[in-house]
Design a protein around this motif. Structure first.
Motif, PDB file in Angstrom:
ATOM      1  N   ASN A  26       0.864  -1.313  -0.071  1.00  0.00           N
ATOM      2  CA  ASN A  26       0.102  -0.123   0.074  1.00  0.00           C
ATOM      3  C   ASN A  26       0.926   1.341  -0.002  1.00  0.00           C
ATOM      4  O   ASN A  26       0.478   2.197  -0.657  1.00  0.00           O
ATOM      5  N   LEU A 104      -7.118  -0.229  -3.091  1.00  0.00           N
ATOM      6  CA  LEU A 104      -6.437  -0.301  -1.607  1.00  0.00           C
ATOM      7  C   LEU A 104      -7.744  -0.160  -0.744  1.00  0.00           C
ATOM      8  O   LEU A 104      -8.356   0.644  -0.519  1.00  0.00           O
ATOM      9  N   TYR A 107      -6.931   1.626   2.477  1.00  0.00           N
ATOM     10  CA  TYR A 107      -6.798   3.159   1.978  1.00  0.00           C
ATOM     11  C   TYR A 107      -8.054   3.715   2.043  1.00  0.00           C
ATOM     12  O   TYR A 107      -8.429   4.890   2.653  1.00  0.00           O
TER      13      TYR A 107
END
Length: 156
Positions: A26, A104, A107
């Protein structure tokens, strides 16, 4: 197997494992997105300054020395074409990393999607170009056509 180079000059990574799952962390994806966004903004700024300076000098010389103004118009058109091509290709790279960033899950839990593309980024694309041609790019194209018309009229 697809290989990419992160942040120009850094390590080359094998983006997918044999099972097709991304091996990028990430942090790598966020860092690369940020890097590509910074590059795009820097190119936009550099081309805007170069185009504005060339246009200012050409406009001040169009009546006193139209030949110089024509030469500067040619240079301005070359800069404009470069501006369009470079920002368009940089925007494509940014969109590639943006798609990876959207995948993600962690995220998205922390940041709202609107934070990934704030209104300032949308307006920068509108005014300075990127994927579509920007308003300033169109305005400079019209300016160079008008300047060439005026300079040719002054020469003839």
């Amino acid at each position: 197997m697809e290989k990419n180079t992160l942040a120009e000059g850094t390590r080359t990574v094998d983006e997918t494992a044999p099972d097709g799952v991304s091996t990028l962390s990430n942090r790598d994806i966020i860092a690369e997105f940020s890097h590509q966004d910074s590059l795009l903004q820097a190119y936009r700024q550099q081309f805007l300054v170069a185009e504005t300076f060339t246009a200012a000098v050409a406009a001040t010389t169009v009546f006193s020395n139209p030949t110089i103004a024509l030469a500067l118009a040619f240079l301005g058109i070359v800069i404009l074409v470069g501006w369009i091509l470079v920002t368009r290709s940089r925007a494509r790279v940014l969109y590639y990393w943006d798609r990876k960033l959207r995948l993600l899950g962690a995220y998205r839990e922390v940041f709202d999607r609107r934070d990934l593309e704030p209104s300032a980024t949308m307006w920068a694309r509108f005014w300075l170009g990127g994927d579509p041609i920007g308003v300033f790019q169109l305005a400079f194209g019209v300016f160079w056509a008008f300047l060439m018309f005026v300079a040719l009229d002054a020469v003839l």
